[in-house]
Design an enzyme around this catalytic site. Structure first.
Site, PDB file in Angstrom:
ATOM      1  N   GLU A  91     -22.729  64.416 -48.732  1.00  0.00           N
ATOM      2  CA  GLU A  91     -22.817  64.196 -47.480  1.00  0.00           C
ATOM      3  C   GLU A  91     -24.315  63.938 -47.060  1.00  0.00           C
ATOM      4  O   GLU A  91     -25.077  64.953 -47.231  1.00  0.00           O
ATOM      5  CB  GLU A  91     -22.372  65.474 -46.507  1.00  0.00           C
ATOM      6  CG  GLU A  91     -20.946  65.573 -46.642  1.00  0.00           C
ATOM      7  CD  GLU A  91     -19.994  64.677 -45.868  1.00  0.00           C
ATOM      8  OE1 GLU A  91     -20.592  63.797 -45.079  1.00  0.00           O
ATOM      9  OE2 GLU A  91     -18.681  64.900 -45.888  1.00  0.00           O
ATOM     10  N   HIS A 122     -15.871  55.547 -45.632  1.00  0.00           N
ATOM     11  CA  HIS A 122     -15.829  55.861 -44.226  1.00  0.00           C
ATOM     12  C   HIS A 122     -16.669  55.050 -43.466  1.00  0.00           C
ATOM     13  O   HIS A 122     -17.873  55.034 -43.384  1.00  0.00           O
ATOM     14  CB  HIS A 122     -16.082  57.396 -43.977  1.00  0.00           C
ATOM     15  CG  HIS A 122     -14.936  58.041 -44.573  1.00  0.00           C
ATOM     16  ND1 HIS A 122     -15.108  59.644 -44.721  1.00  0.00           N
ATOM     17  CD2 HIS A 122     -13.658  58.039 -44.423  1.00  0.00           C
ATOM     18  CE1 HIS A 122     -14.078  60.091 -45.159  1.00  0.00           C
ATOM     19  NE2 HIS A 122     -13.023  59.197 -45.022  1.00  0.00           N
TER      20      HIS A 122
HETATM   21 ZN   LIG Z   1     -16.949  60.640 -44.911  1.00  0.00          ZN
END
Ligand SMILES: [Zn+2]
Ligand SMILES: *[C@@H]1O[C@H](CO)[C@@H](O)[C@H](O)[C@H]1NC(C)=O
Length: 438
Positions: free
Chosen positions: A389, A187
């Site tokens: 994360e 991302h």
């Molecule tokens: Zn991500």
């Protein structure tokens, strides 16, 4: 089928001639003046769902980060929507507060990617442009050729290289030892994932603290780093800091990009993916439709029997997650997976107090299908697969201040280091005699 550049130009021209028909040329650097990030604090799971539904209804999915165990959803609103949205939220019984007062100011303050001049060394304490990451990887390849080897495994839509850096003692043309596969940057806006993998690469290759365990790891494992899985998207974040997807042209849409972490061939098209190209979690026209995911697929399929552990870096939320994301199904070795999660999370906390939660993707954040970790575990049978994360928990969100780069790098490496020590011990892999497991 995708538009090539020429037909896009033609289509845009035609749509201008025909009076637009809703086609807009993408803005260059979007101005986010007046944008704020709100935290919706939801006291139970139903309210979390309500918060998500409202965010969706108000088309606020550009920045909508959920942390289910902590019961919050962060959403970015503009001034125009803020009043109506907060009223709807309050009516639903959800408390909201402002997390980031002025997104545009924050973007300007914290967000410069460093571009080196020709003779500078790579700066591990900065965010760096793709070309400088590339140069540093090549430098490592040349300087440490006994332990490091850089391979090119593909090319992106905009013709950037996809790199794989393999690190092990007496590195050969192909992996022979158990593989520790780590990737980052799938991302685009999650910059800290890339700075963190670069931190880890630096530790493993240069071993500045002369860590005996790193030496032992190089005897026992082969590290495989894929430091920038979405180079085009990463480059584009210099224009739009909040860009997430890759940069392909989508058929019959003026919105660009596919969410590379919804494009893997495992339960493709399921929950938590979108079929609409303008959405931030657009899964693409088919599984593995994208050059980037296809390149990784090819590499993983070639060596899957050797891959022992896979870690996929994201930001933000401080969550150490296991498959699956597509449903509440869990892998047969979930107990083992959670055991290693716990070891990593504990070591991270010991480093400087950063607290992570751990658990399956589906129940810890949200349903998300055709994600890399599901594919690696579910389709390729890699025993241990995690999606992480990284920090923080919303104070800066995606807009990590550079001062955090070395701190997040260090604590994350300490988590992985602890995991690798236990894993090697469990599998009888530590070969270096002087290492005593404590
Ligand atoms: Zn991500
Ligand atoms: C890495 O170095 C080897 C020589 O040791 C070279 O053959 C290879 O092309 C280099 N890789 C890249 C991507 O530059």
């Amino acid at each position: 089928m995708r538009y090539n550049g020429l037909s896009v130009v033609l289509t845009l021209l035609l749509s201008v001639i025909k009076g637009g028909e809703g086609r807009v040329v993408e803005p260059q650097s979007p101005d986010r003046t007046g944008f704020q990030v709100l935290r919706l604090q939801a006291s139970d799971s139903d309210l979390v769902d309500t918060a998500l539904r409202l965010a969706d209804e108000y088309e606020l999915n550009e920045w909508a980060e959920l942390n289910r165990p902590d019961g919050y959803v962060d959403v970015m609103v503009n001034l125009e929507k803020k009043e109506r949205f907060t009223r709807a939220i309050e009516d639903a019984g959800i408390v909201s507060s402002v997390m980031i007062e002025d997104v545009e100011e924050r973007i300007k303050r914290h967000v410069t990617m460093k571009k080196r001049s020709a003779n500078d060394n790579y700066d591990y304490d900065s965010f760096n442009v793709f070309e400088d990451i590339e140069k540093e990887l090549k430098k490592i390849n040349n300087t440490y050729s006994d332990i490091a080897r850089l391979d090119i495994i593909g090319e992106t839509f905009e013709k950037r290289n996809m790199y794989v850096l393999r690190v092990s003692k007496d590195i050969g043309p192909a992996p022979t030892k158990p593989i520790i596969l780590i990737d980052a940057g799938i991302h685009a806006r999650e910059w800290v994932s890339i700075s963190t993998i670069m931190y880890i690469i630096n530790q493993v290759v240069r071993n500045p603290s002369d860590d005996l365990y790193i030496k032992a790891f190089l005897d026992s494992y082969e590290f495989v780093f894929m430091p920038v899985l979405n180079p085009d998207g990463y480059a584009y974040t210099q224009v739009d800091r909040l860009w997430r997807k890759n940069r392909v042209y989508n058929d019959k849409s003026s919105c660009r990009g596919v969410d590379l972490n919804r494009n893997w061939d495992y339960k493709w098209g399921g929950l938590g993916t979108s079929g609409r190209p303008c959405q931030i979690d657009y899964r693409g026209p088919a599984a593995f439709s994208e050059l980037e995911t296809k390149a990784v697929q090819k590499w993983v399929e070639a060596y899957k029997s050797k891959i022992l552990l896979y870690i996929n870096f994201h930001a933000y939320g401080q969550l150490w997650m296991t498959p699956y994301g597509y449903s509440t199904d869990t892998p047969s070795n979930e107990v083992e997976m959670l055991k290693y999660s716990k070891i990593a999370v504990k070591a991270i906390k010991k480093s400087r107090g950063t607290e992570y939660r751990y658990g399956p993707v589906y129940t810890t954040i949200y349903p998300a299908s055709s994600i890399s970790v599901d594919w690696v575990r579910g389709a390729e049978d890699v025993p241990l697969a995690y999606t992480v994360e990284l920090p923080d928990k919303g104070d800066h969100g995606f807009l990590t201040p550079p001062s955090e780069i070395p701190l997040i790098g260090k604590e994350t490496w300490e988590g992985i280091r602890a995991l690798l020590i236990t894993l090697a011990d469990d599998k009888g892999l530590l070969k270096t005699a002087e290492i005593i497991i404590v």
